[in-house]
Scaffold this motif. Structure first.
Motif, short mmCIF file in Angstrom:
data_model
loop_
_atom_site.label_atom_id
_atom_site.label_comp_id
_atom_site.label_asym_id
_atom_site.label_seq_id
_atom_site.Cartn_x
_atom_site.Cartn_y
_atom_site.Cartn_z
N UNK A 70 0.83 -1.19 0.00
CA UNK A 70 0.00 0.00 0.00
C UNK A 70 0.87 1.25 0.00
N UNK A 71 0.33 2.39 -0.41
CA UNK A 71 1.06 3.64 -0.22
C UNK A 71 1.33 3.86 1.27
N UNK A 72 2.32 4.66 1.59
CA UNK A 72 2.63 4.93 3.00
C UNK A 72 1.47 5.66 3.66
N UNK A 73 1.41 5.58 4.98
CA UNK A 73 0.35 6.28 5.71
C UNK A 73 0.42 7.78 5.47
N UNK A 74 1.63 8.30 5.31
CA UNK A 74 1.77 9.74 5.05
C UNK A 74 1.15 10.11 3.71
N UNK A 88 -5.87 -6.73 4.24
CA UNK A 88 -4.50 -6.22 4.39
C UNK A 88 -3.75 -7.05 5.42
N UNK A 89 -2.42 -7.05 5.28
CA UNK A 89 -1.55 -7.66 6.28
C UNK A 89 -0.47 -6.66 6.68
N UNK A 90 0.22 -6.94 7.78
CA UNK A 90 1.35 -6.12 8.25
C UNK A 90 0.97 -4.69 8.58
N UNK A 91 -0.26 -4.47 8.99
CA UNK A 91 -0.70 -3.11 9.29
C UNK A 91 0.03 -2.55 10.50
N UNK A 92 0.32 -3.37 11.49
CA UNK A 92 0.91 -2.87 12.72
C UNK A 92 2.41 -2.69 12.63
N UNK A 93 3.03 -3.12 11.53
CA UNK A 93 4.49 -3.03 11.41
C UNK A 93 4.90 -1.69 10.81
N UNK A 94 6.22 -1.42 10.87
CA UNK A 94 6.72 -0.12 10.40
C UNK A 94 6.59 0.07 8.91
N UNK A 95 6.75 -1.00 8.13
CA UNK A 95 6.65 -0.90 6.68
C UNK A 95 5.20 -0.70 6.27
N UNK A 96 4.97 -0.18 5.04
CA UNK A 96 3.59 -0.03 4.57
C UNK A 96 2.85 -1.36 4.57
N UNK A 97 1.55 -1.29 4.80
CA UNK A 97 0.72 -2.49 4.79
C UNK A 97 0.74 -3.13 3.40
N UNK A 98 0.39 -4.41 3.37
CA UNK A 98 0.40 -5.17 2.12
C UNK A 98 -1.00 -5.72 1.85
N UNK A 99 -1.42 -5.66 0.60
CA UNK A 99 -2.70 -6.27 0.22
C UNK A 99 -2.59 -7.78 0.43
N UNK A 100 -3.59 -8.38 1.06
CA UNK A 100 -3.55 -9.81 1.37
C UNK A 100 -3.32 -10.62 0.11
N UNK A 101 -2.45 -11.64 0.18
CA UNK A 101 -2.16 -12.42 -1.03
C UNK A 101 -3.31 -13.29 -1.49
N UNK A 102 -4.22 -13.68 -0.59
CA UNK A 102 -5.34 -14.54 -0.95
C UNK A 102 -6.65 -13.84 -0.63
N UNK A 103 -7.10 -13.01 -1.56
CA UNK A 103 -8.33 -12.25 -1.33
C UNK A 103 -9.56 -13.12 -1.47
N UNK A 104 -9.43 -14.31 -2.03
CA UNK A 104 -10.59 -15.18 -2.20
C UNK A 104 -11.20 -15.60 -0.89
N UNK A 105 -10.40 -15.57 0.20
CA UNK A 105 -10.90 -15.98 1.50
C UNK A 105 -11.37 -14.80 2.33
N UNK A 106 -11.26 -13.60 1.81
CA UNK A 106 -11.59 -12.41 2.59
C UNK A 106 -13.09 -12.20 2.63
#
Length: 299
Positions: A40-44, A70-88
């Motif tokens: 994802x784009x950075x929070x800024x 999304x995954x990795x939202x709580x980490x320092x790097x930008x969040x990532x779109x979930x790799x398996x959206x079929x289960x979302x």
């Protein structure tokens, strides 16, 4: 809504809410503009695009994380779109899903607000108790930190004859009473677990929590969840013939499996009908709470 439209909307109505930011990002993910595995784009950058504070962006990202988009939202790097959206699980406006699938991510999203308000009308609180597991996990993991939580639950009174669950053979001696006692034990046990898990947040995280129960003089044919007076999840109880084990005996009943009931979502601001449904659901719940309901004891 594209970026230009979003900017125009801000100019007319002010900065969008975290839920509106989440709705737009969800649309981009569902449309493929943001692909599985993509950062994802950075929070800024998102804060600058939508004209909001970073805290609002973080809330929006947590909403999408609770929906497994999304995954990795709580980490320092930008969040990532979930790799398996079929289960979302699908968001608002998507086809209805079962309560077991749909309720937990919407409850978790509601917990992104500083003041969480959840009103529930149901036969037992089993679905709500299960759904609260996800936001409680996120609170304990430091991903959510509401300041205040108010939960109100309307349940059938122990003093009324239930419309359901009901024995198929109502002439069987003691069947009605057996089934009523079985339902009452489940109602009380689930309510106690829900109450304990929420009130524990006072001691563990210093969150101001209030949990209240009141009793209805009728068996509700539907269940209703009003989340932060902004979203309503609505479901019909559909009766089927089911076998229940009580005291080592099997009893044929007419009952509904509330965890499998499909939930229909209505959101304030998603159109005139949705907004009106949210408002009227909130008014109806308050009217029941303040008029014909009575004190309820979970014993």
């Amino acid at each position: 809504m594209n970026v230009k439209d979003a900017a125009l909307d801000r100019g007319k109505k002010g900065a969008p809410s975290p839920r509106k930011v989440a709705d737009e990002l969800r649309r981009r993910i569902r449309s493929g503009a943001l692909r599985p595995g993509q950062r994802m784009p950075t929070q800024a950058k998102l804060a600058d695009e939508f004209g909001v504070e970073r805290g609002a962006v973080r809330q929006a990202l947590r909403i999408l994380q609770s929906e497994h988009l999304l995954t990795n939202v709580s980490k320092g790097a930008p969040a990532t779109v979930a790799p398996d959206l079929g289960k979302a699980p699908a968001g608002p406006g998507a086809p209805p899903q079962s309560t077991m699938v749909a309720l937990a991510p919407r409850i978790a999203a509601a917990f992104a607000a500083p003041h969480v308000e959840i009103d529930a009308l149901c036969l037992t609180s089993v679905s709500l108790t299960l759904a609260l597991g996800e936001p409680l996990r996120q609170i304990h993991a430091g991903q959510l930190k509401p300041a205040k939580v108010d939960v109100r639950v309307l349940l059938p009174s122990r003093d009324i004859p239930l419309a359901f669950p009901a024995p198929v053979d109502d002439s069987a001696d003691g069947a009605d009473e057996q089934l009523r006692r079985h339902w009452l034990a489940r109602r009380n046990a689930q309510g106690q677990v829900l109450q304990h898990n929420l009130l524990a947040l006072r001691a563990t995280h210093g969150i101001d929590v209030r949990v209240s129960f009141r009793a209805l003089p009728f068996t509700p044919p539907v269940k209703l969840y009003v989340l932060n007076n902004a979203e309503v999840l609505f479901s019909y109880y559909t009766l089927t013939r089911r076998e229940v084990e009580i005291d080592d005996q099997y009893l044929e009943t007419y009952d509904a499996d509330g965890t499998r009931s499909p939930l229909f979502a209505f959101e304030r601001g998603a159109g005139c009908q949705d907004t009106a449904f949210v408002e009227q659901s909130h008014l109806s719940f308050n009217a029941l709470w303040e008029t014909i309901s009575s004190d309820l004891s979970l014993t």
